[in-house]
Design a protein around this motif. Structure first.
Motif, PDB file in Angstrom:
ATOM      1  N   PRO A 291       6.990   0.982  -4.330  1.00  0.00           N
ATOM      2  CA  PRO A 291       7.408  -0.898  -4.675  1.00  0.00           C
ATOM      3  C   PRO A 291       6.169  -1.451  -5.081  1.00  0.00           C
ATOM      4  O   PRO A 291       5.211  -1.107  -4.274  1.00  0.00           O
ATOM      5  N   GLU A 292       5.738  -3.034  -5.352  1.00  0.00           N
ATOM      6  CA  GLU A 292       4.562  -3.444  -5.545  1.00  0.00           C
ATOM      7  C   GLU A 292       4.046  -3.973  -3.603  1.00  0.00           C
ATOM      8  O   GLU A 292       4.777  -4.033  -3.096  1.00  0.00           O
ATOM      9  N   GLU A 293       2.547  -3.414  -4.171  1.00  0.00           N
ATOM     10  CA  GLU A 293       1.950  -3.332  -2.434  1.00  0.00           C
ATOM     11  C   GLU A 293       1.551  -4.578  -2.749  1.00  0.00           C
ATOM     12  O   GLU A 293       0.964  -4.888  -3.452  1.00  0.00           O
ATOM     13  N   VAL A 294       2.036  -5.638  -1.397  1.00  0.00           N
ATOM     14  CA  VAL A 294       0.920  -6.799  -1.098  1.00  0.00           C
ATOM     15  C   VAL A 294       0.149  -6.999  -0.242  1.00  0.00           C
ATOM     16  O   VAL A 294       0.781  -6.514   1.118  1.00  0.00           O
ATOM     17  N   LYS A 295      -1.251  -7.354  -0.037  1.00  0.00           N
ATOM     18  CA  LYS A 295      -2.133  -7.057   0.697  1.00  0.00           C
ATOM     19  C   LYS A 295      -2.525  -9.134   1.533  1.00  0.00           C
ATOM     20  O   LYS A 295      -2.733  -9.183   0.356  1.00  0.00           O
ATOM     21  N   VAL A 296      -2.219  -9.174   2.059  1.00  0.00           N
ATOM     22  CA  VAL A 296      -2.402 -10.228   2.923  1.00  0.00           C
ATOM     23  C   VAL A 296      -3.877 -10.789   4.275  1.00  0.00           C
ATOM     24  O   VAL A 296      -3.149  -9.610   4.759  1.00  0.00           O
ATOM     25  N   LEU A 297      -4.862 -10.905   3.774  1.00  0.00           N
ATOM     26  CA  LEU A 297      -5.734 -10.997   3.922  1.00  0.00           C
ATOM     27  C   LEU A 297      -5.490 -12.473   5.270  1.00  0.00           C
ATOM     28  O   LEU A 297      -6.419 -13.209   4.475  1.00  0.00           O
ATOM     29  N   LEU A 298      -5.381 -12.371   7.074  1.00  0.00           N
ATOM     30  CA  LEU A 298      -4.867 -13.323   7.676  1.00  0.00           C
ATOM     31  C   LEU A 298      -5.936 -13.508   8.700  1.00  0.00           C
ATOM     32  O   LEU A 298      -5.818 -12.366   9.135  1.00  0.00           O
ATOM     33  N   ASP A 299      -6.596 -14.361   9.425  1.00  0.00           N
ATOM     34  CA  ASP A 299      -7.523 -14.680  10.096  1.00  0.00           C
ATOM     35  C   ASP A 299      -6.352 -15.661  11.219  1.00  0.00           C
ATOM     36  O   ASP A 299      -5.707 -16.744  11.084  1.00  0.00           O
ATOM     37  N   MET A 300      -5.663 -14.217  12.121  1.00  0.00           N
ATOM     38  CA  MET A 300      -4.756 -14.616  13.023  1.00  0.00           C
ATOM     39  C   MET A 300      -5.367 -15.594  14.321  1.00  0.00           C
ATOM     40  O   MET A 300      -4.427 -16.795  14.804  1.00  0.00           O
ATOM     41  N   ASP A 301      -6.494 -15.455  14.522  1.00  0.00           N
ATOM     42  CA  ASP A 301      -7.592 -16.536  15.377  1.00  0.00           C
ATOM     43  C   ASP A 301      -7.091 -17.744  15.439  1.00  0.00           C
ATOM     44  O   ASP A 301      -6.712 -18.556  16.252  1.00  0.00           O
ATOM     45  N   VAL A 422      -4.949 -18.332   5.563  1.00  0.00           N
ATOM     46  CA  VAL A 422      -5.123 -16.991   4.292  1.00  0.00           C
ATOM     47  C   VAL A 422      -6.522 -16.950   3.640  1.00  0.00           C
ATOM     48  O   VAL A 422      -7.216 -17.588   3.115  1.00  0.00           O
ATOM     49  N   GLU A 423      -6.832 -15.729   3.792  1.00  0.00           N
ATOM     50  CA  GLU A 423      -7.903 -15.561   3.234  1.00  0.00           C
ATOM     51  C   GLU A 423      -8.100 -14.641   1.828  1.00  0.00           C
ATOM     52  O   GLU A 423      -8.835 -15.576   0.743  1.00  0.00           O
ATOM     53  N   SER A 424      -6.981 -14.098   1.573  1.00  0.00           N
ATOM     54  CA  SER A 424      -6.349 -13.554  -0.055  1.00  0.00           C
ATOM     55  C   SER A 424      -5.066 -13.167  -0.025  1.00  0.00           C
ATOM     56  O   SER A 424      -4.759 -12.578   1.447  1.00  0.00           O
ATOM     57  N   VAL A 425      -5.025 -12.804  -0.724  1.00  0.00           N
ATOM     58  CA  VAL A 425      -3.502 -12.460  -1.474  1.00  0.00           C
ATOM     59  C   VAL A 425      -3.791 -11.653  -2.291  1.00  0.00           C
ATOM     60  O   VAL A 425      -4.180 -11.647  -3.587  1.00  0.00           O
ATOM     61  N   SER A 426      -4.070 -10.340  -2.344  1.00  0.00           N
ATOM     62  CA  SER A 426      -3.408  -9.513  -3.008  1.00  0.00           C
ATOM     63  C   SER A 426      -2.722  -8.278  -3.835  1.00  0.00           C
ATOM     64  O   SER A 426      -2.066  -8.107  -2.563  1.00  0.00           O
ATOM     65  N   ARG A 427      -1.889  -8.366  -4.579  1.00  0.00           N
ATOM     66  CA  ARG A 427      -0.703  -8.072  -5.262  1.00  0.00           C
ATOM     67  C   ARG A 427      -1.228  -6.237  -6.360  1.00  0.00           C
ATOM     68  O   ARG A 427      -1.735  -6.175  -6.914  1.00  0.00           O
ATOM     69  N   ILE A 428      -0.732  -4.825  -5.188  1.00  0.00           N
ATOM     70  CA  ILE A 428      -1.297  -3.988  -6.214  1.00  0.00           C
ATOM     71  C   ILE A 428      -0.047  -3.497  -6.924  1.00  0.00           C
ATOM     72  O   ILE A 428       0.808  -2.754  -6.474  1.00  0.00           O
ATOM     73  N   SER A 429      -0.498  -3.775  -8.214  1.00  0.00           N
ATOM     74  CA  SER A 429       0.981  -3.175  -9.155  1.00  0.00           C
ATOM     75  C   SER A 429       0.667  -2.202  -9.683  1.00  0.00           C
ATOM     76  O   SER A 429       1.959  -0.631 -10.131  1.00  0.00           O
ATOM     77  N   GLY A 430      -0.258  -1.839  -9.488  1.00  0.00           N
ATOM     78  CA  GLY A 430      -0.225  -0.557 -10.468  1.00  0.00           C
ATOM     79  C   GLY A 430      -0.918   0.823  -9.850  1.00  0.00           C
ATOM     80  O   GLY A 430      -2.184  -0.092  -8.666  1.00  0.00           O
ATOM     81  N   THR A 431      -0.502   1.967  -9.996  1.00  0.00           N
ATOM     82  CA  THR A 431      -1.761   3.350  -8.284  1.00  0.00           C
ATOM     83  C   THR A 431      -1.631   4.463  -9.551  1.00  0.00           C
ATOM     84  O   THR A 431      -1.657   4.401 -10.291  1.00  0.00           O
ATOM     85  N   HIS A 432      -2.213   5.489  -8.842  1.00  0.00           N
ATOM     86  CA  HIS A 432      -2.227   6.932  -9.577  1.00  0.00           C
ATOM     87  C   HIS A 432      -2.521   7.838  -8.026  1.00  0.00           C
ATOM     88  O   HIS A 432      -2.665   7.517  -6.829  1.00  0.00           O
ATOM     89  N   THR A 433      -2.562   9.158  -8.159  1.00  0.00           N
ATOM     90  CA  THR A 433      -2.189  10.135  -6.995  1.00  0.00           C
ATOM     91  C   THR A 433      -3.592  11.116  -7.883  1.00  0.00           C
ATOM     92  O   THR A 433      -3.924  10.828  -9.010  1.00  0.00           O
ATOM     93  N   ARG A 434      -3.439  12.277  -6.573  1.00  0.00           N
ATOM     94  CA  ARG A 434      -4.280  13.211  -7.666  1.00  0.00           C
ATOM     95  C   ARG A 434      -3.317  13.804  -8.447  1.00  0.00           C
ATOM     96  O   ARG A 434      -4.115  15.037  -8.788  1.00  0.00           O
ATOM     97  N   ASN A 435      -2.722  13.979  -9.512  1.00  0.00           N
ATOM     98  CA  ASN A 435      -1.885  14.008 -10.144  1.00  0.00           C
ATOM     99  C   ASN A 435      -1.976  13.229 -11.217  1.00  0.00           C
ATOM    100  O   ASN A 435      -0.973  13.355 -12.430  1.00  0.00           O
TER     101      ASN A 435
END
Length: 530
Positions: A291-301, A422-435
């Motif tokens: 699935p698409e990977e969602v990354k949330v950079l967030l200041d919990m303090d 919330v500092e930033s939100v990135s959605r990683i929908s493209g990827t690759h492997t060693r192959n």
């Protein structure tokens, strides 16, 4: 194949030879070198994208190279761009060249890789050692720039760092290239930092390509970054439950990044000598991340402060005032999705006032208050849970998990927007492997258009380029010279020469810079670092 041996001609014989040539009215001819080579690296270049765009009449310069030359799949390895590009430039494995990841661990934390870590010569060192002229623009891990017989524009050339280019006298010229690059038309953007870097690299590469060189190495990174972030818009059919209207604004982002490189390639070809041999290659390809990977950079303090559980010493952003704080984040950077939390315990934290008997009630209150924090979509932002054994060993009393379903660039507390969390939100929908293999195209006066390069690997690039430049190939290389890339006439005129090794290079170890955190943040947003 000929083994290269050094032979020493007695000085007297050398003088006699020169004298006889002079008497005959002749001058000794300088050694002739094979034609120059231009190498264009496209990080993340994928054949499926290129061939689809060709079918639409796009990428004319790449298409022309394929039609007058040859193309193949370049077999990749390692699944880490700096590792692969260093392998491409050195001909040896990561264990030998020393760059094994995006970062290097140090006592002060991870730092991005740099040229100081490399333990062997790269192509630019080999050519310099041989008296050849070489330019290097944008290559992964080329900062701090090295002194070579040519110009280095390092991968950090747009950052205000020492040794971002070499020689130092070239810096005013490069700064002018940046200024001109901002003003001139280009398909690379100016607002996106990666595209602006490629825009400047392209501008400087064209200028240098008009001057004499033996090898010209140019690297473009933005297609990789764009593909990570916008593959969903390029290939929506690979994802389920996607609103087409959501994807429309970014539908052309991936194709446009390839067209930007193609445009730069066309300008490079127009500026370079007509007898230049050209190679275009990528370190790996791309496919949909499911699935698409969602990354949330967030200041919990900042969230805890807004909820009233944390107080600063004097002002927002200052140190935690443990005497007035009940709960705080412990040793968890903003990019980690699981936040480790601690009580400001009496007798443990300096000035702490929470007692063992208050912990249960505090957890109950925090669970209630966190449930009131949502994304703008209304989806819950947090889930509180017990700390796991490893997390307890790291010092946690309990943990909060940042949810990614329905994520938005801001949080709300009971309907009221919370700023600065919330500092930033990135959605990683493209990827690759060693192959996920890359691309290779080649054309030029010495390239065999009928060359069948099945099985060519990233390890083969350095020996293949050295052979094409008439330089010896090291016997300790991990790959081999694909002499079959070159025409029969070239192979007859240039027998393969070998040497045991091109030597070693003293590694200076990890180098820090004032821009390290910015570079690490970029890697985290792309999902390369956790």
């Amino acid at each position: 194949m000929h083994r290269l041996r050094l032979r020493f001609v007695p000085l007297a014989i050398a003088f006699v030879t020169v004298a006889l040539l002079s008497l005959a009215g002749c001058k000794p001819k300088p050694p002739t070198h094979p034609n120059p080579i231009l190498v264009v690296g496209i990080d993340g270049g994928e054949w499926k994208v290129i061939e689809k765009l060709w079918s639409q009449g796009r990428l004319p310069h790449l298409k022309d190279l394929a039609e007058r030359g040859t193309k193949s799949t370049l077999r990749t390895a390692y699944n880490s761009s700096p590792v692969i590009w260093t392998t491409i430039a050195t001909g040896v494995t990561p264990r030998e060249h020393g760059i094994t990841d995006f970062v290097v661990p140090t006592s002060g934390g991870d730092v991005p890789i740099s040229s100081d870590i490399r333990k062997v010569p790269a192509l630019w060192n080999m050519l310099t050692q041989s008296g050849r002229r070489v330019n290097v623009l944008g290559w992964w891990g080329s900062w701090p720039s090295e002194k070579i017989n040519g110009v280095v524009v390092s991968d950090r050339a747009l950052l205000n760092l020492e040794r971002r280019v070499s020689p130092a006298s070239y810096l005013p010229t490069f700064l002018e290239e940046i200024r001109r690059a901002r003003e001139e038309p280009s398909l690379f953007g100016v607002d996106d930092e990666a595209e602006m870097r490629d825009r400047a690299i392209a501008r400087a590469a064209v200028t240098l390509a008009s001057k004499p060189f033996d090898l010209h190495l140019v690297y473009f990174r933005s297609p990789d970054i764009v593909s990570h972030n916008h593959w969903k818009s390029y290939e929506p059919g690979a994802f389920s439950g996607i609103d087409p209207h959501e994807l429309e604004p970014n539908r052309e982002r991936v194709p446009r990044s390839y067209e930007a490189v193609d445009q730069a390639l066309g300008r490079l070809l127009a500026a370079a000598p007509k007898d230049t041999n050209v190679l275009v290659l990528s370190d790996h390809g791309f496919h949909a991340a499911r699935p698409e990977e969602v990354k949330v950079l967030l200041d919990m303090d900042a969230v805890l402060e807004r909820l009233g559980y944390l107080q600063r010493v004097q002002r927002a952003g200052a140190a935690v005032d443990f005497a007035r704080t009940r709960i705080y984040t412990y040793g968890t950077p903003s990019f980690r999705q699981v936040k480790l939390l601690r009580f400001s315990m009496a007798g443990r934290e300096r000035g702490g006032r929470v007692t063992a008997g208050e912990r249960e009630e505090l957890l109950h209150d925090l669970t209630r208050d966190l449930a009131a924090v949502t994304y703008e979509s209304g989806a819950p932002a947090f889930t509180l849970r017990e700390a796991r054994p490893r997390e307890i060993r790291e010092g946690a009393d309990f943990a909060v998990v940042v949810q990614t379903e329905g994520v938005s660039p801001a949080l709300k507390l009971r309907g009221e927007r919370i700023e600065g969390t919330v500092e930033s939100v990135s959605r990683i929908s493209g990827t690759h492997t060693r192959n996920t293999h890359g691309i290779l195209l080649a054309a030029g006066p010495d390239i065999d258009p009928g060359a069948k390069l099945d099985g060519i690997r990233v390890h083969d690039i350095t020996p293949t380029l050295l052979y094409g430049l008439g330089l010896p190939v090291a016997e300790n290389f991990a790959g081999k010279a694909r002499t079959d890339l070159y025409s029969e006439a070239f192979r007859k005129a240039h027998p393969l020469k070998t040497i045991p090794t091109w030597g070693a290079r003293k590694s200076a170890g990890a180098r820090t810079s004032k821009e390290d955190e910015k570079l690490l943040e970029e890697l985290r947003a792309l999902g390369y670092l956790q």
